[in-house]
Each structure stands twice: as structure tokens, then as C-alpha cells.
Design a protein around this motif. Sequence first.
Motif, PDB file in Angstrom:
ATOM      1  N   UNK B   6      31.463  59.802  41.957  1.00 40.85           N
ATOM      2  CA  UNK B   6      30.528  60.912  41.814  1.00 40.85           C
ATOM      3  C   UNK B   6      30.270  61.574  43.158  1.00 40.85           C
ATOM      4  N   UNK B   7      29.788  62.817  43.106  1.00 39.83           N
ATOM      5  CA  UNK B   7      29.417  63.503  44.342  1.00 39.83           C
ATOM      6  C   UNK B   7      27.949  63.235  44.684  1.00 39.83           C
ATOM      7  N   UNK B   8      27.133  62.974  43.659  1.00 42.44           N
ATOM      8  CA  UNK B   8      25.697  62.837  43.910  1.00 42.44           C
ATOM      9  C   UNK B   8      25.336  61.456  44.474  1.00 42.44           C
ATOM     10  N   UNK B   9      24.167  61.401  45.104  1.00 44.42           N
ATOM     11  CA  UNK B   9      23.655  60.172  45.699  1.00 44.42           C
ATOM     12  C   UNK B   9      23.271  59.168  44.595  1.00 44.42           C
ATOM     13  N   UNK B  10      23.025  57.925  45.011  1.00 45.55           N
ATOM     14  CA  UNK B  10      22.601  56.899  44.066  1.00 45.55           C
ATOM     15  C   UNK B  10      21.442  56.110  44.673  1.00 45.55           C
ATOM     16  N   UNK B  11      20.686  55.474  43.797  1.00 48.57           N
ATOM     17  CA  UNK B  11      19.612  54.577  44.211  1.00 48.57           C
ATOM     18  C   UNK B  11      20.108  53.162  43.931  1.00 48.57           C
ATOM     19  N   UNK B  12      20.460  52.431  44.984  1.00 43.42           N
ATOM     20  CA  UNK B  12      21.131  51.141  44.829  1.00 43.42           C
ATOM     21  C   UNK B  12      20.303  50.156  44.004  1.00 43.42           C
ATOM     22  N   UNK B  13      19.016  50.096  44.281  1.00 44.21           N
ATOM     23  CA  UNK B  13      18.179  49.117  43.582  1.00 44.21           C
ATOM     24  C   UNK B  13      18.008  49.502  42.108  1.00 44.21           C
ATOM     25  N   UNK B  14      17.830  50.780  41.866  1.00 44.90           N
ATOM     26  CA  UNK B  14      17.661  51.217  40.472  1.00 44.90           C
ATOM     27  C   UNK B  14      18.939  50.967  39.667  1.00 44.90           C
ATOM     28  N   UNK B  15      20.070  51.220  40.288  1.00 45.99           N
ATOM     29  CA  UNK B  15      21.349  50.997  39.605  1.00 45.99           C
ATOM     30  C   UNK B  15      21.508  49.519  39.231  1.00 45.99           C
ATOM     31  N   UNK B  16      21.149  48.645  40.170  1.00 44.72           N
ATOM     32  CA  UNK B  16      21.308  47.209  39.915  1.00 44.72           C
ATOM     33  C   UNK B  16      20.301  46.720  38.881  1.00 44.72           C
ATOM     34  N   UNK B  17      19.084  47.232  38.972  1.00 44.35           N
ATOM     35  CA  UNK B  17      18.037  46.810  38.036  1.00 44.35           C
ATOM     36  C   UNK B  17      18.345  47.247  36.607  1.00 44.35           C
ATOM     37  N   UNK B  18      19.127  48.313  36.477  1.00 49.39           N
ATOM     38  CA  UNK B  18      19.419  48.853  35.148  1.00 49.39           C
ATOM     39  C   UNK B  18      20.321  47.928  34.334  1.00 49.39           C
ATOM     40  N   UNK B  19      20.969  46.993  35.023  1.00 50.54           N
ATOM     41  CA  UNK B  19      21.866  46.073  34.318  1.00 50.54           C
ATOM     42  C   UNK B  19      21.169  44.736  34.107  1.00 50.54           C
ATOM     43  N   UNK B  20      21.202  44.269  32.892  1.00 51.10           N
ATOM     44  CA  UNK B  20      20.601  42.976  32.566  1.00 51.10           C
ATOM     45  C   UNK B  20      21.754  41.991  32.385  1.00 51.10           C
TER      46      UNK B  20
END
Lengths: 79, 142
Positions: B6-20
Motif C-alpha cells: 500500500x501507499x498509505x501509512x499504517x498503525x503497527x499496534x492497531x494492525x496487530x491488535x486487529x488479529x486474534x
Amino acid sequence: MITVRCFAVVREILGCDTRSLVAATTPQRASDILAALAGARVADLPKPLLVAINCEHASLTSLVHDGDEVAFFPPVSGG
Amino acid sequence: MIIRLQTEDFDAEREAQALDVKGAGARVSFVGTVRDTAQDRTITALEIEHYPEMTHAELSRIGASAQARHNLQEVLIIHRYGRLACHERIVLVTVWSAHRAEAFAGCQAIVDALKTRAPFWKKEISPEGALWVPGQTPQDLK
């Protein structure tokens, strides 16, 4: 028909992004396709030069068949 | 396994938290960012080019290899491309495993493989001009 893709400094040197080549005979070595594409400019290309065939790492001695996509690019720097 | 380009930025913690991830006892993340200097030159931006059709396939191969070798329960790789300013995030690699040793080793294996196998190319932009970053070659092709 063989699709040739060039990336990064290889694209800049050869002035070529994507090109379709009609090969008289196949399979051909990737190095033969590069020679047909680059001509004398092959000497200007970075070394080592990397090759991918159908999106998998290959080498200049790998065989390219009709319908394949072959890509030429410099060493990579992901991450 | 989740792979995103992707071209857009990411939030590392939010991305990781989204996976259970069931059964995971360890999660290790690596975030790569754009340096502000290179060989004493001031870097203002980085232009990242990639081979879209191959990039996704190669990241999947890299992730699957690490998953099998290091017994990872889940792998997340997000890699950005396009023009990034200095200090911006480039890549996120997050892995989950039962124990920490596997998570550390698996994350490092993926990041190392990105350097040598993933078809990305970087051009450093500085006031003096633009320079391609010297790349690396897959170990098995040397």
C-alpha cells in the motif's frame, strides 16, 4: 509472445518498462532475450543483474518459454 | 497470513491488535522507517518502486517459509511503496508464535529475506540529487 519487464535502474538505462517480443524460437535463455532487448547497452547494466520468470527468481541462464513473462532488475532492497 | 502492499501509512499496534491469534503466547513486530541520512548525505525522501505482480507472490513465499521453519501461528507483512518522507514507516512485519524464541527468530528471518528477495528498489532523494540504494541478491542465486 514473451512479455519483458524492466525495473529501477534497468528501466532507466534501457528506457523500457514493458515490451512484448515475438520470439522466433523458444525456449530461449533469459540472456538471449536481454541481448535482443538491450543490444550494446547491455554493458551499461548493473552487475549482478537479477532475473525473474513468471514472478519467481531465476537466472540469466534460465529458459524462457512462449507465453512467459521475464523481468530484469538490479539487486533488491526491500524492508 | 496477511500480506498488504500500500501507499498509505499504517498503525503497527492497531494492525496487530486487529488479529486474534488463538494459542499465541508471543508477538514480535518489526517496523522499518526511512533514515534521514545516508553516507553523510541528508535524505529528504525515499522513492520505493516494486514489481507488483511478483511482490505479493514473493512476500507470500517468504512468509510461508518462515511460518513453517519457525512454527509461527500467524504472519502479517505490510510494505509501503511510492514516495515516503524521512522518518515515515516503510514496513511492518508482525509474527505470532507459542513462545518468544520462535517469534524473534521468525520475525528476523522474514525481515532478512525482504532485504534479499523481495522485489523492491529504493531511490534516496537528497538536496544533492537522487541515488539508487545498492541492493542485495538472493543468497541461493549467488
